[in-house]
Design a protein around this motif. Structure first.
Motif, PDB file in Angstrom:
ATOM      1  N   ILE A  42      50.854   2.620 -15.137  1.00 33.45           N
ATOM      2  CA  ILE A  42      50.598   3.877 -14.412  1.00 33.45           C
ATOM      3  C   ILE A  42      49.165   4.353 -14.651  1.00 33.45           C
ATOM      4  CG2 ILE A  42      51.196   6.328 -14.328  1.00 33.45           C
ATOM      5  CD1 ILE A  42      54.124   5.451 -14.824  1.00 33.45           C
ATOM      6  N   LEU A  43      48.704   4.255 -15.895  1.00 31.64           N
ATOM      7  CA  LEU A  43      47.327   4.644 -16.201  1.00 31.64           C
ATOM      8  C   LEU A  43      46.333   3.760 -15.445  1.00 31.64           C
ATOM      9  CD1 LEU A  43      47.555   5.252 -20.068  1.00 31.64           C
ATOM     10  CD2 LEU A  43      47.401   6.976 -18.268  1.00 31.64           C
ATOM     11  N   LEU A  44      46.616   2.453 -15.403  1.00 29.16           N
ATOM     12  CA  LEU A  44      45.726   1.523 -14.694  1.00 29.16           C
ATOM     13  C   LEU A  44      45.727   1.790 -13.192  1.00 29.16           C
ATOM     14  CD1 LEU A  44      46.092  -2.038 -16.290  1.00 29.16           C
ATOM     15  CD2 LEU A  44      43.981  -0.778 -15.892  1.00 29.16           C
ATOM     16  N   VAL A  45      46.897   2.085 -12.641  1.00 32.54           N
ATOM     17  CA  VAL A  45      46.989   2.354 -11.204  1.00 32.54           C
ATOM     18  C   VAL A  45      46.187   3.606 -10.843  1.00 32.54           C
ATOM     19  CG1 VAL A  45      48.572   3.103  -9.378  1.00 32.54           C
ATOM     20  CG2 VAL A  45      49.171   1.167 -10.826  1.00 32.54           C
ATOM     21  N   LYS A  46      46.271   4.630 -11.696  1.00 34.99           N
ATOM     22  CA  LYS A  46      45.486   5.843 -11.453  1.00 34.99           C
ATOM     23  C   LYS A  46      43.988   5.532 -11.472  1.00 34.99           C
ATOM     24  CE  LYS A  46      48.839   9.192 -13.263  1.00 34.99           C
ATOM     25  NZ  LYS A  46      49.138  10.156 -14.348  1.00 34.99           N
ATOM     26  N   LYS A  47      43.581   4.731 -12.467  1.00 40.06           N
ATOM     27  CA  LYS A  47      42.172   4.330 -12.559  1.00 40.06           C
ATOM     28  C   LYS A  47      41.776   3.514 -11.339  1.00 40.06           C
ATOM     29  CE  LYS A  47      38.929   1.698 -15.441  1.00 40.06           C
ATOM     30  NZ  LYS A  47      38.763   0.900 -16.688  1.00 40.06           N
ATOM     31  N   ASN A  48      42.648   2.591 -10.935  1.00 38.22           N
ATOM     32  CA  ASN A  48      42.372   1.740  -9.787  1.00 38.22           C
ATOM     33  C   ASN A  48      42.228   2.566  -8.508  1.00 38.22           C
ATOM     34  OD1 ASN A  48      42.515  -1.162  -8.516  1.00 38.22           O
ATOM     35  ND2 ASN A  48      43.988   0.042  -7.365  1.00 38.22           N
ATOM     36  N   ASN A  49      43.139   3.517  -8.317  1.00 40.12           N
ATOM     37  CA  ASN A  49      43.096   4.340  -7.101  1.00 40.12           C
ATOM     38  C   ASN A  49      41.815   5.169  -7.038  1.00 40.12           C
ATOM     39  OD1 ASN A  49      45.558   3.366  -6.283  1.00 40.12           O
ATOM     40  ND2 ASN A  49      46.728   5.106  -7.048  1.00 40.12           N
ATOM     41  N   GLN A  50      41.439   5.773  -8.164  1.00 40.97           N
ATOM     42  CA  GLN A  50      40.226   6.590  -8.189  1.00 40.97           C
ATOM     43  C   GLN A  50      38.985   5.740  -7.942  1.00 40.97           C
ATOM     44  OE1 GLN A  50      40.186  10.049  -8.381  1.00 40.97           O
ATOM     45  NE2 GLN A  50      38.119   9.594  -7.687  1.00 40.97           N
ATOM     46  N   VAL A  59      34.634   3.701  -4.373  1.00 40.47           N
ATOM     47  CA  VAL A  59      33.968   2.539  -3.772  1.00 40.47           C
ATOM     48  C   VAL A  59      34.028   2.615  -2.251  1.00 40.47           C
ATOM     49  CG1 VAL A  59      34.142   0.036  -3.453  1.00 40.47           C
ATOM     50  CG2 VAL A  59      34.263   1.001  -5.747  1.00 40.47           C
ATOM     51  N   GLU A  60      35.206   2.970  -1.711  1.00 40.78           N
ATOM     52  CA  GLU A  60      35.348   3.042  -0.254  1.00 40.78           C
ATOM     53  C   GLU A  60      34.468   4.134   0.346  1.00 40.78           C
ATOM     54  OE1 GLU A  60      39.514   3.473   0.490  1.00 40.78           O
ATOM     55  OE2 GLU A  60      39.914   1.318   0.301  1.00 40.78           O
ATOM     56  N   GLN A  61      34.369   5.258  -0.345  1.00 38.73           N
ATOM     57  CA  GLN A  61      33.512   6.338   0.146  1.00 38.73           C
ATOM     58  C   GLN A  61      32.051   5.899   0.169  1.00 38.73           C
ATOM     59  OE1 GLN A  61      34.493   9.567  -2.501  1.00 38.73           O
ATOM     60  NE2 GLN A  61      36.142  10.334  -1.192  1.00 38.73           N
ATOM     61  N   GLU A  62      31.615   5.253  -0.910  1.00 41.22           N
ATOM     62  CA  GLU A  62      30.217   4.820  -0.970  1.00 41.22           C
ATOM     63  C   GLU A  62      29.932   3.695   0.029  1.00 41.22           C
ATOM     64  OE1 GLU A  62      28.604   4.172  -4.854  1.00 41.22           O
ATOM     65  OE2 GLU A  62      29.833   5.728  -5.766  1.00 41.22           O
ATOM     66  N   LEU A  63      30.913   2.793   0.199  1.00 42.94           N
ATOM     67  CA  LEU A  63      30.733   1.721   1.189  1.00 42.94           C
ATOM     68  C   LEU A  63      30.669   2.294   2.603  1.00 42.94           C
ATOM     69  CD1 LEU A  63      33.027  -1.218  -0.014  1.00 42.94           C
ATOM     70  CD2 LEU A  63      30.558  -1.298   0.341  1.00 42.94           C
ATOM     71  N   THR A  64      31.506   3.271   2.865  1.00 39.92           N
ATOM     72  CA  THR A  64      31.499   3.898   4.191  1.00 39.92           C
ATOM     73  C   THR A  64      30.155   4.566   4.467  1.00 39.92           C
ATOM     74  OG1 THR A  64      33.884   4.315   4.075  1.00 39.92           O
ATOM     75  CG2 THR A  64      32.627   5.619   5.660  1.00 39.92           C
ATOM     76  N   ASP A 120      20.001   0.357  -0.617  1.00 38.45           N
ATOM     77  CA  ASP A 120      20.079   1.034  -1.924  1.00 38.45           C
ATOM     78  C   ASP A 120      21.530   1.350  -2.288  1.00 38.45           C
ATOM     79  OD1 ASP A 120      17.383   0.903  -2.352  1.00 38.45           O
ATOM     80  OD2 ASP A 120      16.975   2.920  -1.574  1.00 38.45           O
ATOM     81  N   LYS A 121      22.256   1.889  -1.302  1.00 44.30           N
ATOM     82  CA  LYS A 121      23.647   2.257  -1.535  1.00 44.30           C
ATOM     83  C   LYS A 121      24.494   1.041  -1.887  1.00 44.30           C
ATOM     84  CE  LYS A 121      24.964   6.640  -0.859  1.00 44.30           C
ATOM     85  NZ  LYS A 121      25.869   7.334  -1.816  1.00 44.30           N
ATOM     86  N   ILE A 122      24.367  -0.016  -1.102  1.00 46.06           N
ATOM     87  CA  ILE A 122      25.172  -1.223  -1.320  1.00 46.06           C
ATOM     88  C   ILE A 122      24.885  -1.825  -2.685  1.00 46.06           C
ATOM     89  CG2 ILE A 122      25.534  -3.598  -0.534  1.00 46.06           C
ATOM     90  CD1 ILE A 122      25.180  -2.543   2.342  1.00 46.06           C
ATOM     91  N   SER A 123      23.623  -1.795  -3.098  1.00 47.19           N
ATOM     92  CA  SER A 123      23.250  -2.364  -4.403  1.00 47.19           C
ATOM     93  C   SER A 123      23.844  -1.575  -5.560  1.00 47.19           C
ATOM     94  CB  SER A 123      21.724  -2.400  -4.530  1.00 47.19           C
ATOM     95  OG  SER A 123      21.152  -3.215  -3.530  1.00 47.19           O
ATOM     96  N   LYS A 151      30.538  -1.207  -9.541  1.00 48.97           N
ATOM     97  CA  LYS A 151      31.854  -0.607  -9.337  1.00 48.97           C
ATOM     98  C   LYS A 151      32.786  -1.555  -8.587  1.00 48.97           C
ATOM     99  CE  LYS A 151      30.175   4.173  -9.167  1.00 48.97           C
ATOM    100  NZ  LYS A 151      30.064   5.395  -8.335  1.00 48.97           N
ATOM    101  N   LEU A 152      32.229  -2.298  -7.649  1.00 48.92           N
ATOM    102  CA  LEU A 152      33.022  -3.245  -6.871  1.00 48.92           C
ATOM    103  C   LEU A 152      33.562  -4.353  -7.771  1.00 48.92           C
ATOM    104  CD1 LEU A 152      33.808  -3.529  -3.892  1.00 48.92           C
ATOM    105  CD2 LEU A 152      31.833  -5.015  -3.584  1.00 48.92           C
ATOM    106  N   LEU A 153      32.732  -4.819  -8.688  1.00 49.15           N
ATOM    107  CA  LEU A 153      33.163  -5.862  -9.616  1.00 49.15           C
ATOM    108  C   LEU A 153      34.214  -5.318 -10.581  1.00 49.15           C
ATOM    109  CD1 LEU A 153      29.678  -7.477 -10.366  1.00 49.15           C
ATOM    110  CD2 LEU A 153      31.374  -8.170  -8.689  1.00 49.15           C
ATOM    111  N   GLU A 154      34.036  -4.089 -11.039  1.00 43.40           N
ATOM    112  CA  GLU A 154      35.032  -3.473 -11.928  1.00 43.40           C
ATOM    113  C   GLU A 154      36.362  -3.296 -11.205  1.00 43.40           C
ATOM    114  OE1 GLU A 154      35.753   0.588 -14.611  1.00 43.40           O
ATOM    115  OE2 GLU A 154      33.981   0.417 -13.320  1.00 43.40           O
ATOM    116  N   LEU A 155      36.306  -2.939  -9.938  1.00 42.95           N
ATOM    117  CA  LEU A 155      37.519  -2.766  -9.146  1.00 42.95           C
ATOM    118  C   LEU A 155      38.300  -4.077  -9.052  1.00 42.95           C
ATOM    119  CD1 LEU A 155      39.290  -0.978  -7.312  1.00 42.95           C
ATOM    120  CD2 LEU A 155      37.802  -1.631  -5.401  1.00 42.95           C
ATOM    121  N   ALA A 156      37.576  -5.191  -8.887  1.00 37.67           N
ATOM    122  CA  ALA A 156      38.235  -6.502  -8.815  1.00 37.67           C
ATOM    123  C   ALA A 156      39.002  -6.791 -10.101  1.00 37.67           C
ATOM    124  CB  ALA A 156      37.200  -7.593  -8.560  1.00 37.67           C
ATOM    125  N   GLU A 157      38.411  -6.477 -11.247  1.00 45.23           N
ATOM    126  CA  GLU A 157      39.058  -6.710 -12.545  1.00 45.23           C
ATOM    127  C   GLU A 157      40.296  -5.840 -12.705  1.00 45.23           C
ATOM    128  OE1 GLU A 157      38.117  -5.462 -17.086  1.00 45.23           O
ATOM    129  OE2 GLU A 157      36.540  -6.622 -16.105  1.00 45.23           O
TER     130      GLU A 157
END
Length: 211
Positions: free
Chosen positions: A42-50, A55-60, A135-138, A143-149
């Motif tokens: 549950i703790l990991l899922v909360k971290k994953n969702n946040q 990441v999605e906001q910054e990618l958008t 700049d944004k993508i870089s 964060k993107l790599l951390e999300l994968a883990e």
């Protein structure tokens, strides 16, 4: 519940009682493991969702800038910029044990200067929107790599939770009730045999007294 097909003897009774004790202890250990896995999951899922939301906001935001840049710049120029990677990313994976679950720890290696200067290009054919998009993508990369883990860890933990749940249910609703019913059956059978033996001995004694 169908009882086990065993001979109603004291030896079998002793063996089944030991099995029941082992099954009961195993059930408790597995239930404790399941509860702890759920807590950490549950703790990991909360971290994953946040992390995913961020990441999605910054990618958008980055892609919105890129769309604006693409509308005002020569498409061939942009394709030339992104055709060759500006930096190599390497990955080392080590394993970590969490409640008997082997999860990956991903160590990514890349030149951190890419965050400051993601691509080398002249500004003559560029504009502010394209600069901001790169700049944004870089900056999103770590964060993107951390999300994968985190997502991979969540997946592996959910699989272990499901396996543990099945084992807990098998013990709770099948193995333990079967053992308990079989033990009860053997105890009743042995008591019945004892009563029959006592009755037989009394009859023999009475016959001897009458003679």
């Amino acid at each position: 519940m169908v009882r086990l097909n065993v001979n109603p003897t004291r030896m079998e009774l002793s063996r089944l009682k030991k099995q029941l004790g082992t099954a009961t202890r195993g059930h408790k250990l597995l239930k404790d493991k399941q509860d702890e896995l759920m807590r950490r999951f549950i703790l990991l899922v909360k971290k994953n969702n946040q992390l995913r939301i961020n990441v999605e906001q910054e990618l958008t935001a980055a892609l919105s800038r890129f769309v604006l840049a693409n509308a005002t710049l020569n498409e061939a120029f942009i394709e030339e910029l992104v055709a060759i990677p500006a930096n190599d990313v390497s990955l080392d994976v080590i394993e970590k044990n969490i409640m008997s679950v082997t999860v990956p720890i991903m160590n990514f290696h890349y030149d951190e200067t890419i965050v400051e200067a993601p691509l080398n290009y002249g500004y003559l054919n560029s504009n502010a929107e394209l600069d901001a998009a790169f700049d944004k993508i870089s900056t999103i990369l770590p964060k993107l790599l951390e999300l994968a883990e985190v997502e991979k860890t969540c997946q592996l933990m959910s699989e272990e939770i499901e396996k543990t749940r099945r084992r807990v249910n098998a013990l709770e609703y099948m193995t333990i009730p079967q053992l308990e019913e079989t033990i009860y059956y053997i105890q009743m059978k042995l008591e019945e045999n004892e009563r029959s033996e006592i009755t037989r001995l009394i009859k023999i004694k009475n016959m001897g007294s009458n003679t």
